[in-house]
Scaffold this active site. Structure first.
Site, mmCIF file in Angstrom:
data_model
loop_
_atom_site.group_PDB
_atom_site.id
_atom_site.type_symbol
_atom_site.label_atom_id
_atom_site.label_comp_id
_atom_site.label_asym_id
_atom_site.label_seq_id
_atom_site.Cartn_x
_atom_site.Cartn_y
_atom_site.Cartn_z
ATOM 1 N N LEU A 1 0.828 -1.205 0.000
ATOM 2 C CA LEU A 1 0.000 0.000 0.000
ATOM 3 C C LEU A 1 0.864 1.257 0.000
ATOM 4 C CD1 LEU A 1 -2.825 -1.020 2.494
ATOM 5 C CD2 LEU A 1 -2.959 -0.901 0.001
ATOM 6 N N ALA B 1 2.154 1.813 -3.519
ATOM 7 C CA ALA B 1 1.106 2.372 -4.379
ATOM 8 C C ALA B 1 0.848 3.846 -4.067
ATOM 9 C CB ALA B 1 -0.184 1.562 -4.222
ATOM 10 N N GLU B 2 0.741 4.190 -2.787
ATOM 11 C CA GLU B 2 0.468 5.579 -2.415
ATOM 12 C C GLU B 2 1.627 6.498 -2.808
ATOM 13 O OE1 GLU B 2 -1.013 8.405 1.272
ATOM 14 O OE2 GLU B 2 -0.284 6.388 1.732
ATOM 15 N N ASN B 3 2.845 6.041 -2.567
ATOM 16 C CA ASN B 3 4.003 6.860 -2.922
ATOM 17 C C ASN B 3 4.122 7.018 -4.429
ATOM 18 O OD1 ASN B 3 6.160 7.542 -0.521
ATOM 19 N ND2 ASN B 3 4.737 5.914 -0.002
#
Length: 140
Positions: free
Chosen positions: A56, A59-61
């Site tokens: 996660l 993906a967020e970064n």
């Protein structure tokens, strides 16, 4: 999408991306960016598998890098991250995340991110929503 300027900023100081071993890669598509991350002691569970939290975070970064590349001079922060993990990845493998821009508004960007193992098998799907903030609105 050219992410080289954002990559230089990220690599200039310790942060979550560098600590977990993320490598951001430019692509020829203006609505897509990519990253890789080797599964090792920095991002695995005690059992030797890639941590779902690290997936996660990747993906967020990555979505943040993409939004930042699209909005020079702005700060882009994740406000929603939702994912599903469908396959385990063992230590020693390298995952590749591919982020596709779904919606680009003035203040909100939505990204779909697919993370695959080195065999090309899907391991996680993640949706990330970013909020685009003017630097003058940020209190330091």
């Amino acid at each position: 999408m050219d992410v080289e300027k954002i990559k230089q900023i990220i690599e200039s100081q310790p942060n979550l991306s560098t600590v977990l071993g993320m490598n951001f890669i430019s692509t020829p598509d203006e609505d897509m960016c990519m990253a890789t991350m080797k599964v090792d002691e920095r991002n695995r569970q005690p059992f030797g598998f890639l941590s779902g939290g690290a997936s996660l975070a990747l993906a967020e970064n990555l979505a943040g890098v993409g939004s930042s590349a699209l909005c020079p001079g702005k700060i882009c922060v994740g406000i929603s991250v939702s994912g599903s993990h469908v396959k385990a990845v063992v230590e020693g493998d390298t995952v590749t995340a591919l982020a596709h821009l779904v919606q680009k508004g003035k203040k909100i960007h939505v990204w779909n991110v697919e993370i695959n193992n080195s065999a090309g098998e899907l391991i996680s799907t993640v949706t990330v929503t970013n909020y685009v903030v003017s630097t003058k609105n940020v209190h330091q």
